[in-house]
Scaffold this motif. Structure first.
Motif, PDB file in Angstrom:
ATOM      1  N   ARG A  27      10.196  17.544  48.591  1.00 28.09           N
ATOM      2  CA  ARG A  27      10.679  17.570  47.212  1.00 28.09           C
ATOM      3  C   ARG A  27      10.390  18.920  46.570  1.00 28.09           C
ATOM      4  NH1 ARG A  27       9.812  13.291  42.256  1.00 28.09           N
ATOM      5  NH2 ARG A  27      12.060  13.283  41.838  1.00 28.09           N
ATOM      6  N   TRP A  28       9.263  19.481  46.953  1.00 25.65           N
ATOM      7  CA  TRP A  28       8.852  20.768  46.409  1.00 25.65           C
ATOM      8  C   TRP A  28       9.869  21.852  46.780  1.00 25.65           C
ATOM      9  CZ3 TRP A  28       5.650  21.732  42.732  1.00 25.65           C
ATOM     10  CH2 TRP A  28       5.040  23.000  42.583  1.00 25.65           C
ATOM     11  N   ASP A  68      11.418  20.122  38.794  1.00 21.80           N
ATOM     12  CA  ASP A  68      10.954  21.191  39.679  1.00 21.80           C
ATOM     13  C   ASP A  68       9.457  21.103  40.003  1.00 21.80           C
ATOM     14  OD1 ASP A  68      13.192  23.790  38.396  1.00 21.80           O
ATOM     15  OD2 ASP A  68      13.480  22.246  39.920  1.00 21.80           O
ATOM     16  N   LEU A 119      -3.766  20.126  38.015  1.00 19.94           N
ATOM     17  CA  LEU A 119      -3.343  19.214  39.089  1.00 19.94           C
ATOM     18  C   LEU A 119      -3.637  19.793  40.464  1.00 19.94           C
ATOM     19  CD1 LEU A 119      -2.134  16.562  38.165  1.00 19.94           C
ATOM     20  CD2 LEU A 119       0.107  17.383  38.824  1.00 19.94           C
ATOM     21  N   ALA A 120      -3.757  21.124  40.538  1.00 23.10           N
ATOM     22  CA  ALA A 120      -4.035  21.768  41.825  1.00 23.10           C
ATOM     23  C   ALA A 120      -5.422  21.393  42.345  1.00 23.10           C
ATOM     24  CB  ALA A 120      -3.940  23.284  41.679  1.00 23.10           C
ATOM     25  N   SER A 154      13.074  21.327  46.934  1.00 30.40           N
ATOM     26  CA  SER A 154      14.390  20.963  46.396  1.00 30.40           C
ATOM     27  C   SER A 154      14.569  21.556  45.014  1.00 30.40           C
ATOM     28  CB  SER A 154      14.530  19.440  46.313  1.00 30.40           C
ATOM     29  OG  SER A 154      13.795  18.942  45.206  1.00 30.40           O
ATOM     30  N   CYS A 155      15.757  21.390  44.492  1.00 24.18           N
ATOM     31  CA  CYS A 155      16.125  21.907  43.176  1.00 24.18           C
ATOM     32  C   CYS A 155      16.400  20.693  42.293  1.00 24.18           C
ATOM     33  CB  CYS A 155      17.384  22.752  43.398  1.00 24.18           C
ATOM     34  SG  CYS A 155      18.035  23.599  41.998  1.00 24.18           S
ATOM     35  N   VAL A 161       2.149  16.072  45.810  1.00 26.34           N
ATOM     36  CA  VAL A 161       3.590  16.325  45.655  1.00 26.34           C
ATOM     37  C   VAL A 161       4.195  16.508  47.032  1.00 26.34           C
ATOM     38  CG1 VAL A 161       5.349  17.872  44.731  1.00 26.34           C
ATOM     39  CG2 VAL A 161       3.341  17.316  43.352  1.00 26.34           C
ATOM     40  N   TYR A 188      -1.610  24.531  37.807  1.00 31.02           N
ATOM     41  CA  TYR A 188      -0.718  23.497  37.279  1.00 31.02           C
ATOM     42  C   TYR A 188      -1.462  22.801  36.140  1.00 31.02           C
ATOM     43  CZ  TYR A 188       1.861  24.587  41.458  1.00 31.02           C
ATOM     44  OH  TYR A 188       2.558  25.261  42.427  1.00 31.02           O
ATOM     45  N   HIS A 220      10.219  25.938  43.954  1.00 31.04           N
ATOM     46  CA  HIS A 220       8.899  26.567  43.950  1.00 31.04           C
ATOM     47  C   HIS A 220       8.484  26.955  45.365  1.00 31.04           C
ATOM     48  CE1 HIS A 220       8.331  26.170  39.799  1.00 31.04           C
ATOM     49  NE2 HIS A 220       7.903  24.925  39.740  1.00 31.04           N
ATOM     50  N   LYS A 248       5.106  29.188  46.150  1.00 33.36           N
ATOM     51  CA  LYS A 248       4.052  28.497  45.391  1.00 33.36           C
ATOM     52  C   LYS A 248       3.657  27.252  46.191  1.00 33.36           C
ATOM     53  CE  LYS A 248       4.089  28.195  40.903  1.00 33.36           C
ATOM     54  NZ  LYS A 248       4.450  27.874  39.507  1.00 33.36           N
ATOM     55  N   ASN A 249       2.356  26.990  46.256  1.00 35.71           N
ATOM     56  CA  ASN A 249       1.895  25.791  46.953  1.00 35.71           C
ATOM     57  C   ASN A 249       2.011  24.577  46.037  1.00 35.71           C
ATOM     58  OD1 ASN A 249       1.146  26.973  49.399  1.00 35.71           O
ATOM     59  ND2 ASN A 249      -0.749  27.734  48.466  1.00 35.71           N
ATOM     60  N   PRO A 250       2.441  23.448  46.587  1.00 39.31           N
ATOM     61  CA  PRO A 250       2.550  22.264  45.722  1.00 39.31           C
ATOM     62  C   PRO A 250       1.179  21.716  45.372  1.00 39.31           C
ATOM     63  CG  PRO A 250       3.016  21.663  47.984  1.00 39.31           C
ATOM     64  CD  PRO A 250       2.827  23.147  47.970  1.00 39.31           C
ATOM     65  N   PRO A 251       1.042  21.096  44.209  1.00 41.94           N
ATOM     66  CA  PRO A 251      -0.219  20.413  43.910  1.00 41.94           C
ATOM     67  C   PRO A 251      -0.398  19.262  44.898  1.00 41.94           C
ATOM     68  CG  PRO A 251       1.297  20.264  42.048  1.00 41.94           C
ATOM     69  CD  PRO A 251       2.012  20.941  43.137  1.00 41.94           C
ATOM     70  N   PRO A 252      -1.637  18.862  45.177  1.00 40.70           N
ATOM     71  CA  PRO A 252      -1.871  17.737  46.079  1.00 40.70           C
ATOM     72  C   PRO A 252      -1.087  16.509  45.621  1.00 40.70           C
ATOM     73  CG  PRO A 252      -3.948  18.787  45.525  1.00 40.70           C
ATOM     74  CD  PRO A 252      -2.921  19.407  44.656  1.00 40.70           C
ATOM     75  N   TYR A 306       9.490  14.468  36.498  1.00 44.68           N
ATOM     76  CA  TYR A 306       9.496  15.574  37.468  1.00 44.68           C
ATOM     77  C   TYR A 306      10.702  16.453  37.198  1.00 44.68           C
ATOM     78  CZ  TYR A 306       9.056  17.983  41.956  1.00 44.68           C
ATOM     79  OH  TYR A 306       8.879  18.932  42.946  1.00 44.68           O
TER      80      TYR A 306
END
Lengths: 377, 131
Positions: free
Chosen positions: B64-65, A23, A89-90, B67-68, B60, A50, B49, B54-58, A21
């Motif tokens: 955390r999304w 970002d 992945l989306a 964070s840096c 995630v 993704y 992100h 940006k939306n996180p992928p399922p 991982y």
């Protein structure tokens, strides 16, 4: 019984988790069948939120990658199932199922989509619960620059037969091995008539097949120089057992070989070397004599005769033949050392022998020619 | 990051509920690394992100999304992530940072560190290496 397919043909796979991982997920692992895994690297591709390029590898390849015997790029260049996929992945659903699309050659040979060399599993940022772990160690053998790929192959095969034999017995005796698995070990030992070379190959082949992928012997780093080395990786206690067997043999080679010849000669005279096991009379005086010779032979070899006997269904003739084949494998393995082609690193002697048999270290030092460069004087 | 602090009680990004996680801590890192796109790095190099909408992928974690990603390593030459295709394409530099307990909270799992920066904190970049 039909063997279940090792990989799925469905255009979808189950997301097992993220390995790297940064970002966002950069390396992920999918499951695509009992043996097949898809390892994916994040890529920038139009039409994908993704996007990932995935290579379909075997479980064994995954284990070798995790052991750092190969890098990530290797998995993408030579995946066991010769399949590559694109996935987003989306599009993962609530059951962690990801749709797959076959990647074109332009995709899986695109250097912009492939990992560069030298990315190893040690760089993972995430831990996956489902990933296999095993108590494995590396055994180093010192070799020289004259070794050919064939030599390496033969040497590995010698150790692998012994490894499968010892680990097979251990697993059979283990309380955590299921009854079904134990029956499979019995079948491996007792199903082969052992009337000729191919039958013995079949026995050891079956034993290897019963071992889990994560516990099988593997060849690691090789340095073909003088001095060079070869790393063999496997379960610690089994590698130690092989070395102990070598030590036992080398300390008493004359007596053990004499006893081998005695047992072999007796079976030959009784025309039992190529006899059908089903026609062997276990109640005959010949059977009694064979058992007596076998038990003594097993003691000399430091092999558990009772275990062999149980695995062969108390078949005296099969037990004798297995002991003879085991001797031949130790003898051939030992030949590499006697010929000076291989040596253990000196610092490993103490590691092998918690209580070294008396004189073994001196014995090994005397009989194993040095491959290291001569000391300057 | 020991730069100027305007309001250490708030985070620079809007975070989801229960974020950062309870186990995240405010600690000092003498040397820690961030993949960036600019030299010298700019504010957007430290945005998550989530900050970029940006939306996180399922699967995630939304926290955390937001964070840096930072990295801890003894020898920067051993940071191998530029071998990964998207990292190689997206990031051009490695920024060496100094982070203190006044800069934000972090959650480390060894090599990777999730970082939630406090509002008003300007990253303290000590060195930039081209990838």
């Amino acid at each position: 019984m039909k063997t279940p397919a090792k990989k799925s043909n469905k255009p979808e796979a189950r997301l097992m988790g993220t390995l790297v991982y940064l970002d966002e997920p950069q390396v992920v692992l999918l499951e695509h069948g009992p043996d097949a895994r898809i390892i994916g690297v994040a890529i920038d591709k139009e039409g994908y939120d993704y996007g990932f390029l995935g290579a379909e590898i075997s479980f064994n390849q995954l284990v070798n990658y995790l052991r750092e015997l190969v890098d990530l790029r290797n998995l993408f260049l030579v995946p066991r199932y010769r399949s590559w996929y694109l996935f987003d992945l989306a599009l993962t659903n609530e059951n962690q199922i990801v749709p797959l699309k076959r990647a074109t050659k332009e995709d899986y040979q695109n250097e912009e989509f492939l990992p560069a060399p030298q990315f190893f599993a040690r760089n993972h940022t995430e831990e996956l619960v489902e990933l296999p772990t095993a108590e494995l160690v590396k055994q180093k053998y010192l070799i020289d620059g004259t070794w050919s790929p064939q030599d390496l192959s033969i040497f590995f095969a010698r150790i692998n037969d012994l490894y499968s034999f010892f680990l097979g017995i251990k697993k059979f005796q283990s309380s955590v091995t299921s009854l079904d698995q134990k029956k499979q070990f019995i079948r491996a030992f007792s199903d082969h008539p052992l009337r000729g070379g191919s039958s013995y190959v079949g026995l050891y082949g079956d034993l290897k097949g019963l071992l889990g992928f994560e516990e099988r012997l593997a060849m690691g780093a090789i340095k073909k120089e003088s001095p060079g080395y070869l790393d063999i990786e496997g379960k610690s206690e089994v590698l130690s057992e092989i070395t102990s067997a070598l030590c036992v043999y080398s300390q008493n080679a004359e007596e053990i070989t004499a006893h081998y010849k005695q047992l072999h000669s007796f079976l030959s005279k009784m025309k039992l070397l190529k006899a059908e096991p089903d026609r062997f009379d276990p109640t005959s005086p010949v059977a009694g004599r064979i058992k007596e010779l076998s038990k003594h032979f097993a003691t000399l070899l430091n092999v558990d005769y009772t275990a062999i006997e149980t695995l062969t269904g108390k078949h005296i003739l099969l037990s004798a033949k297995i002991l003879l084949s085991h001797y031949r494998r130790i003898e051939r393995y030992n030949l590499f050392f006697i010929e000076g082609r291989v040596q253990f690193p000196e610092e490993d002697y103490a590691e092998f022998f918690v209580e070294p048999p008396q004189g073994v270290q001196e014995h090994l030092v005397q009989t194993l020619p040095k491959l290291l460069p001569p000391q300057e004087t | 990051m020991s730069g100027s602090i305007k309001a250490a009680s708030k985070f620079v990004e809007q975070l989801p509920a229960s974020c950062p996680p309870a186990e995240a801590v405010a600690v000092n890192y003498e040397t820690i690394w961030r993949y960036v796109n600019s030299n010298p790095p700019i504010e957007s190099d430290f945005q998550s992100h989530a900050m970029r909408n940006k939306n996180p992928p399922p699967g995630v974690d939304p926290c955390r999304w937001a964070s840096c990603s930072l990295f801890l390593i003894d020898n920067v030459n051993n940071l191998a992530y530029k071998a990964l295709p998207k990292v190689k394409k997206k990031y051009k530099f490695l920024a060496q940072l100094k982070v203190t307990h006044l800069c934000g909270v972090t959650l480390s799992n060894g090599r990777h560190v999730d970082f939630w920066r406090f509002s008003g904190v300007i990253p303290n970049v000590t060195r930039v290496i081209a990838l």
